[in-house]
Design a protein around this motif. Structure first.
Motif, PDB file in Angstrom:
ATOM      1  N   ASN A  31       0.805  -1.222   0.000  1.00  0.00           N
ATOM      2  CA  ASN A  31       0.000   0.000   0.000  1.00  0.00           C
ATOM      3  C   ASN A  31       0.837   1.271   0.000  1.00  0.00           C
ATOM      4  O   ASN A  31       0.363   2.325  -0.412  1.00  0.00           O
ATOM      5  CB  ASN A  31      -0.891   0.041   1.244  1.00  0.00           C
ATOM      6  N   VAL A  81      -4.760   6.321   1.142  1.00  0.00           N
ATOM      7  CA  VAL A  81      -4.376   4.968   0.719  1.00  0.00           C
ATOM      8  C   VAL A  81      -5.606   4.093   0.872  1.00  0.00           C
ATOM      9  O   VAL A  81      -6.207   4.039   1.930  1.00  0.00           O
ATOM     10  CB  VAL A  81      -3.281   4.401   1.642  1.00  0.00           C
ATOM     11  N   TYR A  86      -9.723  -3.420  -1.644  1.00  0.00           N
ATOM     12  CA  TYR A  86     -10.742  -2.645  -2.376  1.00  0.00           C
ATOM     13  C   TYR A  86     -10.187  -2.012  -3.643  1.00  0.00           C
ATOM     14  O   TYR A  86     -10.806  -1.150  -4.240  1.00  0.00           O
ATOM     15  CB  TYR A  86     -11.348  -1.582  -1.430  1.00  0.00           C
ATOM     16  N   GLY A  88      -9.079  -1.832  -7.645  1.00  0.00           N
ATOM     17  CA  GLY A  88      -9.568  -2.384  -8.905  1.00  0.00           C
ATOM     18  C   GLY A  88     -11.082  -2.429  -9.055  1.00  0.00           C
ATOM     19  O   GLY A  88     -11.608  -3.163  -9.877  1.00  0.00           O
ATOM     20  N   GLN A  89     -11.800  -1.606  -8.257  1.00  0.00           N
ATOM     21  CA  GLN A  89     -13.270  -1.579  -8.370  1.00  0.00           C
ATOM     22  C   GLN A  89     -13.761  -0.196  -8.775  1.00  0.00           C
ATOM     23  O   GLN A  89     -14.935   0.124  -8.615  1.00  0.00           O
ATOM     24  CB  GLN A  89     -13.904  -1.934  -7.024  1.00  0.00           C
ATOM     25  N   LEU A  91     -13.045   2.524  -7.235  1.00  0.00           N
ATOM     26  CA  LEU A  91     -13.281   3.403  -6.080  1.00  0.00           C
ATOM     27  C   LEU A  91     -12.306   4.585  -6.057  1.00  0.00           C
ATOM     28  O   LEU A  91     -12.699   5.711  -5.737  1.00  0.00           O
ATOM     29  CB  LEU A  91     -13.187   2.597  -4.769  1.00  0.00           C
ATOM     30  N   GLY A  92     -11.047   4.337  -6.437  1.00  0.00           N
ATOM     31  CA  GLY A  92     -10.076   5.436  -6.490  1.00  0.00           C
ATOM     32  C   GLY A  92     -10.546   6.510  -7.460  1.00  0.00           C
ATOM     33  O   GLY A  92     -10.493   7.712  -7.157  1.00  0.00           O
ATOM     34  N   THR A  93     -11.019   6.089  -8.616  1.00  0.00           N
ATOM     35  CA  THR A  93     -11.523   7.030  -9.622  1.00  0.00           C
ATOM     36  C   THR A  93     -12.696   7.839  -9.051  1.00  0.00           C
ATOM     37  O   THR A  93     -12.780   9.059  -9.208  1.00  0.00           O
ATOM     38  CB  THR A  93     -11.982   6.260 -10.884  1.00  0.00           C
ATOM     39  N   THR A 115       0.232  15.115  -7.248  1.00  0.00           N
ATOM     40  CA  THR A 115       1.461  14.489  -7.722  1.00  0.00           C
ATOM     41  C   THR A 115       1.450  13.000  -7.399  1.00  0.00           C
ATOM     42  O   THR A 115       0.726  12.560  -6.511  1.00  0.00           O
ATOM     43  CB  THR A 115       2.696  15.111  -7.047  1.00  0.00           C
ATOM     44  N   CYS A 116       2.244  12.254  -8.156  1.00  0.00           N
ATOM     45  CA  CYS A 116       2.403  10.833  -7.820  1.00  0.00           C
ATOM     46  C   CYS A 116       3.741  10.330  -8.372  1.00  0.00           C
ATOM     47  O   CYS A 116       4.342  10.965  -9.247  1.00  0.00           O
ATOM     48  CB  CYS A 116       1.247   9.995  -8.377  1.00  0.00           C
ATOM     49  N   ILE A 121       1.059   3.513 -11.548  1.00  0.00           N
ATOM     50  CA  ILE A 121       0.167   3.534 -12.717  1.00  0.00           C
ATOM     51  C   ILE A 121      -1.290   3.725 -12.307  1.00  0.00           C
ATOM     52  O   ILE A 121      -2.046   4.456 -12.952  1.00  0.00           O
ATOM     53  CB  ILE A 121       0.335   2.234 -13.531  1.00  0.00           C
ATOM     54  N   SER A 123      -2.459   5.390  -9.775  1.00  0.00           N
ATOM     55  CA  SER A 123      -2.681   6.791  -9.430  1.00  0.00           C
ATOM     56  C   SER A 123      -2.733   7.661 -10.695  1.00  0.00           C
ATOM     57  O   SER A 123      -3.593   8.543 -10.821  1.00  0.00           O
ATOM     58  CB  SER A 123      -1.532   7.237  -8.524  1.00  0.00           C
ATOM     59  N   ARG A 125      -3.636   6.739 -13.677  1.00  0.00           N
ATOM     60  CA  ARG A 125      -4.877   6.452 -14.415  1.00  0.00           C
ATOM     61  C   ARG A 125      -6.077   7.150 -13.781  1.00  0.00           C
ATOM     62  O   ARG A 125      -6.935   7.676 -14.488  1.00  0.00           O
ATOM     63  CB  ARG A 125      -5.130   4.935 -14.488  1.00  0.00           C
ATOM     64  N   ILE A 126      -6.153   7.130 -12.432  1.00  0.00           N
ATOM     65  CA  ILE A 126      -7.354   7.739 -11.844  1.00  0.00           C
ATOM     66  C   ILE A 126      -7.368   9.258 -12.088  1.00  0.00           C
ATOM     67  O   ILE A 126      -8.423   9.841 -12.258  1.00  0.00           O
ATOM     68  CB  ILE A 126      -7.575   7.388 -10.353  1.00  0.00           C
ATOM     69  N   LYS A 129      -8.314   9.625 -15.895  1.00  0.00           N
ATOM     70  CA  LYS A 129      -9.739   9.328 -16.105  1.00  0.00           C
ATOM     71  C   LYS A 129     -10.635  10.454 -15.611  1.00  0.00           C
ATOM     72  O   LYS A 129     -11.778  10.568 -16.008  1.00  0.00           O
ATOM     73  CB  LYS A 129     -10.117   8.015 -15.412  1.00  0.00           C
TER      74      LYS A 129
HETATM   75  C1  LIG Z   1      -3.746   4.139  -6.467  1.00  0.00           C
HETATM   76  C2  LIG Z   1      -5.059   3.580  -5.919  1.00  0.00           C
HETATM   77  C3  LIG Z   1      -5.741   4.691  -5.080  1.00  0.00           C
HETATM   78  C4  LIG Z   1      -5.949   3.178  -7.116  1.00  0.00           C
HETATM   79  O1  LIG Z   1      -7.250   2.901  -6.620  1.00  0.00           O
HETATM   80  P1  LIG Z   1      -8.253   1.864  -7.340  1.00  0.00           P
HETATM   81  O2  LIG Z   1      -9.566   2.005  -6.659  1.00  0.00           O
HETATM   82  O3  LIG Z   1      -7.634   0.518  -7.397  1.00  0.00           O
HETATM   83  O4  LIG Z   1      -8.320   2.488  -8.821  1.00  0.00           O
HETATM   84  P2  LIG Z   1      -9.507   2.255  -9.890  1.00  0.00           P
HETATM   85  O5  LIG Z   1     -10.140   0.918  -9.645  1.00  0.00           O
HETATM   86  O6  LIG Z   1     -10.375   3.471  -9.868  1.00  0.00           O
HETATM   87  O7  LIG Z   1      -8.665   2.150 -11.235  1.00  0.00           O
HETATM   88  C5  LIG Z   1      -8.448   3.253 -12.077  1.00  0.00           C
HETATM   89  C6  LIG Z   1      -7.621   2.821 -13.261  1.00  0.00           C
HETATM   90  O8  LIG Z   1      -6.290   2.509 -12.838  1.00  0.00           O
HETATM   91  C7  LIG Z   1      -5.917   1.195 -13.253  1.00  0.00           C
HETATM   92  N1  LIG Z   1      -5.097   0.643 -12.164  1.00  0.00           N
HETATM   93  C8  LIG Z   1      -5.354   0.683 -10.843  1.00  0.00           C
HETATM   94  N2  LIG Z   1      -4.337   0.101 -10.156  1.00  0.00           N
HETATM   95  C9  LIG Z   1      -3.432  -0.296 -11.096  1.00  0.00           C
HETATM   96  C10 LIG Z   1      -2.167  -0.948 -11.025  1.00  0.00           C
HETATM   97  N3  LIG Z   1      -1.618  -1.289  -9.866  1.00  0.00           N
HETATM   98  N4  LIG Z   1      -1.518  -1.191 -12.178  1.00  0.00           N
HETATM   99  C11 LIG Z   1      -2.031  -0.840 -13.372  1.00  0.00           C
HETATM  100  N5  LIG Z   1      -3.240  -0.203 -13.504  1.00  0.00           N
HETATM  101  C12 LIG Z   1      -3.922   0.056 -12.377  1.00  0.00           C
HETATM  102  C13 LIG Z   1      -7.239   0.474 -13.405  1.00  0.00           C
HETATM  103  O9  LIG Z   1      -7.114  -0.622 -14.281  1.00  0.00           O
HETATM  104  C14 LIG Z   1      -8.111   1.578 -13.966  1.00  0.00           C
HETATM  105  O10 LIG Z   1      -7.824   1.835 -15.316  1.00  0.00           O
HETATM  106  P3  LIG Z   1      -8.839   1.468 -16.503  1.00  0.00           P
HETATM  107  O11 LIG Z   1     -10.175   2.005 -16.092  1.00  0.00           O
HETATM  108  O12 LIG Z   1      -8.235   2.122 -17.676  1.00  0.00           O
HETATM  109  O13 LIG Z   1      -8.846  -0.033 -16.542  1.00  0.00           O
HETATM  110  C15 LIG Z   1      -4.825   2.316  -5.040  1.00  0.00           C
HETATM  111  O14 LIG Z   1      -4.126   1.363  -5.784  1.00  0.00           O
HETATM  112  C16 LIG Z   1      -4.038   2.593  -3.758  1.00  0.00           C
HETATM  113  O15 LIG Z   1      -4.621   2.934  -2.726  1.00  0.00           O
HETATM  114  N6  LIG Z   1      -2.700   2.415  -3.847  1.00  0.00           N
HETATM  115  C17 LIG Z   1      -1.809   2.582  -2.684  1.00  0.00           C
HETATM  116  C18 LIG Z   1      -1.704   4.029  -2.202  1.00  0.00           C
HETATM  117  C19 LIG Z   1      -1.363   5.022  -3.281  1.00  0.00           C
HETATM  118  O16 LIG Z   1      -0.452   4.780  -4.065  1.00  0.00           O
HETATM  119  N7  LIG Z   1      -2.109   6.135  -3.282  1.00  0.00           N
HETATM  120  C20 LIG Z   1      -1.926   7.213  -4.233  1.00  0.00           C
HETATM  121  C21 LIG Z   1      -0.810   8.101  -3.850  1.00  0.00           C
HETATM  122  S1  LIG Z   1      -0.437   9.278  -5.124  1.00  0.00           S
END
Ligand SMILES: CC(C)(COP(=O)(O)OP(=O)(O)OC[C@H]1O[C@@H](n2cnc3c(N)ncnc32)[C@H](O)[C@@H]1OP(=O)(O)O)[C@@H](O)C(=O)NCCC(=O)NCCS
Length: 176
Positions: A31, A81, A86, A88-89, A91-93, A115-116, A121, A123, A125-126, A129
């Protein structure tokens, strides 16, 4: 600080009762591998949440750090975080969409940026999108687990957000 309700998720202020759940994901490397902030133990998680709660009272309020809860189950699943159970559903978007709307329509912001890590990837993408534009690539700009890593900066302007809303409304009317 007011909560923000959507059908799927509730963004609400943290309480000290969130410490245990928060620690379960903040202490997990999967995470936090792209983050600048890590904790060593539960006391540090509690101290972090305590500081977050204290900051809500600042005037003007700068820190809008929300806890994220599933609206129906009333279960806390993350904040900056998301618990990996949860991912890939969408929710981040959804969280970013909700925060952008809050920032422009309630706080009347002109520009929102974030920033990220360039390797984060999910972060990237969201933000893409949600109509955010990649405006910067900063070389070795963030110290993460002892390594200087590259960083992207994304941004969106209020008028761009309003235009994208109008476009979506237009499509919805056309498709009726
Ligand atoms: C980054 C994070 C918030 C993404 O949340 P999520 O709910 O899984 O994201 P979503 O389901 O809304 O996915 C959005 C897009 O990102 C893509 N995606 C998400 N995680 C991915 C990964 N690890 N690798 C590649 N693509 C990924 C999804 O496929 C989707 O793209 P698509 O619609 O084109 O298929 C989550 O992985 C997280 O909490 N990570 C750890 C903490 C973190 O890094 N926070 C952000 C700090 S900048």
């Amino acid at each position: 600080m007011h909560s923000i309700y959507t059908e799927k998720l509730t963004l609400r202020p943290y309480t000290m009762n969130d410490s245990e759940v928060a620690h379960s994901y903040i202490s997990d490397y999967e995470n936090t591998r792209f983050l600048l902030f890590t904790v060593e133990n539960e006391d540090e998680t509690r101290a972090f949440i305590k500081k977050t709660i204290e900051d809500y009272a600042n005037d003007p309020q700068i820190n809008y750090h929300y806890a994220i809860e599933l609206s129906k189950a009333k279960k806390m699943i993350g904040g900056w975080v998301l618990h990996k159970d949860y991912w890939g559903q969408g929710l981040g978007t959804h969280i970013v969409q909700t925060l952008i709307k809050f920032g422009f329509s309630e706080l009347n912001l002109r520009r929102i940026y974030a920033t990220c890590d360039t390797g984060n990837i999910g972060s990237c993408r969201i933000m893409e999108k949600n109509g955010m534009r990649r405006e910067g690539h900063f070389i070795r700009n963030r110290l993460c687990y002892g390594e200087w890593r590259d960083e992207f900066q994304y941004a969106i302007l209020k008028d761009e957000w309003e235009k994208s809303k109008r476009l979506l409304q237009g499509y919805a009317q056309r498709d009726r």
